[in-house]
Design a protein around this motif. Structure first.
Motif, PDB file in Angstrom:
ATOM      1  N   ARG A  10      71.076 -17.113  38.704  1.00 30.98           N
ATOM      2  CA  ARG A  10      70.995 -15.904  37.858  1.00 30.98           C
ATOM      3  C   ARG A  10      70.139 -14.849  38.536  1.00 30.98           C
ATOM      4  O   ARG A  10      69.049 -15.103  38.959  1.00 30.98           O
ATOM      5  CB  ARG A  10      70.387 -16.246  36.489  1.00 30.98           C
ATOM      6  CG  ARG A  10      70.439 -15.071  35.512  1.00 30.98           C
ATOM      7  CD  ARG A  10      69.220 -15.029  34.608  1.00 30.98           C
ATOM      8  NE  ARG A  10      67.970 -15.005  35.353  1.00 30.98           N
ATOM      9  CZ  ARG A  10      67.440 -13.918  35.930  1.00 30.98           C
ATOM     10  NH1 ARG A  10      68.029 -12.747  35.832  1.00 30.98           N
ATOM     11  NH2 ARG A  10      66.312 -13.989  36.636  1.00 30.98           N
ATOM     12  N   ARG A  11      70.670 -13.662  38.638  1.00 30.42           N
ATOM     13  CA  ARG A  11      69.915 -12.522  39.132  1.00 30.42           C
ATOM     14  C   ARG A  11      70.247 -11.315  38.262  1.00 30.42           C
ATOM     15  O   ARG A  11      71.274 -11.289  37.609  1.00 30.42           O
ATOM     16  CB  ARG A  11      70.312 -12.187  40.592  1.00 30.42           C
ATOM     17  CG  ARG A  11      69.842 -13.146  41.669  1.00 30.42           C
ATOM     18  CD  ARG A  11      68.330 -13.240  41.779  1.00 30.42           C
ATOM     19  NE  ARG A  11      67.639 -12.000  41.461  1.00 30.42           N
ATOM     20  CZ  ARG A  11      67.460 -10.978  42.290  1.00 30.42           C
ATOM     21  NH1 ARG A  11      67.898 -11.036  43.517  1.00 30.42           N
ATOM     22  NH2 ARG A  11      66.813  -9.894  41.900  1.00 30.42           N
ATOM     23  N   SER A  12      69.365 -10.343  38.260  1.00 33.81           N
ATOM     24  CA  SER A  12      69.685  -9.089  37.564  1.00 33.81           C
ATOM     25  C   SER A  12      70.605  -8.279  38.465  1.00 33.81           C
ATOM     26  O   SER A  12      70.201  -7.860  39.555  1.00 33.81           O
ATOM     27  CB  SER A  12      68.400  -8.298  37.290  1.00 33.81           C
ATOM     28  OG  SER A  12      67.669  -8.944  36.284  1.00 33.81           O
ATOM     29  N   PRO A  68      67.010   1.913  36.833  1.00 26.84           N
ATOM     30  CA  PRO A  68      68.082   1.440  37.725  1.00 26.84           C
ATOM     31  C   PRO A  68      69.212   0.727  36.984  1.00 26.84           C
ATOM     32  O   PRO A  68      70.291   0.532  37.535  1.00 26.84           O
ATOM     33  CB  PRO A  68      67.359   0.476  38.678  1.00 26.84           C
ATOM     34  CG  PRO A  68      66.111   0.076  37.972  1.00 26.84           C
ATOM     35  CD  PRO A  68      65.741   1.223  37.074  1.00 26.84           C
ATOM     36  N   GLY A  69      68.953   0.357  35.723  1.00 28.78           N
ATOM     37  CA  GLY A  69      69.990  -0.315  34.951  1.00 28.78           C
ATOM     38  C   GLY A  69      71.043   0.636  34.419  1.00 28.78           C
ATOM     39  O   GLY A  69      72.129   0.220  34.004  1.00 28.78           O
ATOM     40  N   TRP A 122      69.345  -7.793  32.071  1.00 24.69           N
ATOM     41  CA  TRP A 122      68.569  -7.423  30.883  1.00 24.69           C
ATOM     42  C   TRP A 122      68.176  -5.951  30.956  1.00 24.69           C
ATOM     43  O   TRP A 122      67.702  -5.482  32.001  1.00 24.69           O
ATOM     44  CB  TRP A 122      67.278  -8.226  30.850  1.00 24.69           C
ATOM     45  CG  TRP A 122      67.302  -9.559  30.191  1.00 24.69           C
ATOM     46  CD1 TRP A 122      67.620 -10.752  30.778  1.00 24.69           C
ATOM     47  CD2 TRP A 122      66.924  -9.859  28.842  1.00 24.69           C
ATOM     48  NE1 TRP A 122      67.474 -11.759  29.859  1.00 24.69           N
ATOM     49  CE2 TRP A 122      67.050 -11.241  28.673  1.00 24.69           C
ATOM     50  CE3 TRP A 122      66.500  -9.071  27.761  1.00 24.69           C
ATOM     51  CZ2 TRP A 122      66.772 -11.868  27.468  1.00 24.69           C
ATOM     52  CZ3 TRP A 122      66.217  -9.693  26.565  1.00 24.69           C
ATOM     53  CH2 TRP A 122      66.357 -11.078  26.422  1.00 24.69           C
ATOM     54  N   LEU A 125      64.483  -0.880  28.627  1.00 26.40           N
ATOM     55  CA  LEU A 125      63.941   0.485  28.621  1.00 26.40           C
ATOM     56  C   LEU A 125      65.007   1.484  28.186  1.00 26.40           C
ATOM     57  O   LEU A 125      65.788   1.968  28.999  1.00 26.40           O
ATOM     58  CB  LEU A 125      63.460   0.854  30.029  1.00 26.40           C
ATOM     59  CG  LEU A 125      62.081   0.334  30.429  1.00 26.40           C
ATOM     60  CD1 LEU A 125      61.850   0.614  31.909  1.00 26.40           C
ATOM     61  CD2 LEU A 125      60.994   0.987  29.588  1.00 26.40           C
ATOM     62  N   ARG A 161      58.432 -15.189  42.517  1.00 26.39           N
ATOM     63  CA  ARG A 161      57.838 -15.674  41.278  1.00 26.39           C
ATOM     64  C   ARG A 161      56.425 -16.176  41.565  1.00 26.39           C
ATOM     65  O   ARG A 161      56.101 -16.511  42.705  1.00 26.39           O
ATOM     66  CB  ARG A 161      58.661 -16.816  40.674  1.00 26.39           C
ATOM     67  CG  ARG A 161      60.055 -16.411  40.193  1.00 26.39           C
ATOM     68  CD  ARG A 161      59.986 -15.450  39.023  1.00 26.39           C
ATOM     69  NE  ARG A 161      61.274 -15.290  38.354  1.00 26.39           N
ATOM     70  CZ  ARG A 161      62.111 -14.264  38.530  1.00 26.39           C
ATOM     71  NH1 ARG A 161      61.807 -13.286  39.360  1.00 26.39           N
ATOM     72  NH2 ARG A 161      63.237 -14.204  37.862  1.00 26.39           N
TER      73      ARG A 161
END
Ligand SMILES: Cc1cc2nc3c(=O)[nH]c(=O)nc-3n(C[C@H](O)[C@H](O)[C@H](O)COP(=O)(O)O)c2cc1C
Length: 177
Positions: A10-12, A68-69, A122, A125, A161
């Motif tokens: 899983r990555r954004s 950036p999303g 996710w 903002l 992490r």
């Protein structure tokens, strides 16, 4: 893929292919979210699925241009908006379990999407008020987060992490593992 491999995969992801999501994959992902645990099993979460270009554009416009999303919402075939009903959870000793419950369901969704080869990211903002208006969300419901959903057009290396010793203690706070 075992669970650790899934968590590693899983990555954004913020760029997506113009490729539709299979209905059975979508159902798998939503069913995974539906099964999440919650405070008193009250299941405060609701999901609004937005597929049309105008709807996704309206959601992107609820985010600042520096987020950036923002482009991810426009590029993906679907945006899933996570809402939560405060009366279906509780704040206990100052801890807002509604946000925890909603987050658990969303992370089930995100991991199930990874399992199905789909990307997510996710998004927290944004102007809640603008999203509320765009989707007709009633005033007694919170808009917590959203994610694009689709086939990713990029691969990303893992972000760093904290070390295990920083986050896991043995026996008592600060105890070395
Ligand atoms: C609650 C929450 C809100 C987030 N909000 C945004 C956001 O508004 N825009 C964005 O591009 N990424 C957002 N992210 C993604 C994080 O930046 C990302 O999870 C973090 O950098 C770790 O990267 P990874 O998910 O690829 O492991 C959010 C993540 C979480 C969990």
């Amino acid at each position: 893929m075992n669970f650790l491999e899934l968590a590693q995969a899983r990555r954004s992801l913020r760029t997506y292919l113009d490729k539709p999501i299979e209905q059975e994959k979508l159902e798998y992902i939503l069913e995974s979210a539906r099964l999440a645990p919650s405070w008193k099993n009250l299941q405060c979460w609701r999901f609004v699925l937005v597929e049309d270009t105008a709807g996704r554009k309206a959601l992107a416009e609820c985010m600042s241009e520096s987020n950036p999303g923002r482009k991810a919402l426009m590029g993906a075939p679907m945006v899933i908006v996570l809402c939560a009903v405060p009366s279906e959870s509780e704040v206990w000793e100052g801890k807002d379990f509604m946000m925890l419950d909603a987050g658990l369901a969303m992370e089930h969704l995100v991991l199930a999407a990874t399992d199905q080869g789909l990307g997510t990211c996710w998004q927290g903002l944004f102007s809640e008020e603008k999203v509320r208006e765009a989707l007709d969300v009633p005033g007694n419901v919170r808009v917590v987060a959203m994610t694009p959903l689709g086939y990713a057009a990029e691969e990303r290396r893992p972000r760093p992490r904290k070390a295990m010793a920083e986050i896991v203690f043995h026996g008592k706070w600060g105890g070395l593992v």
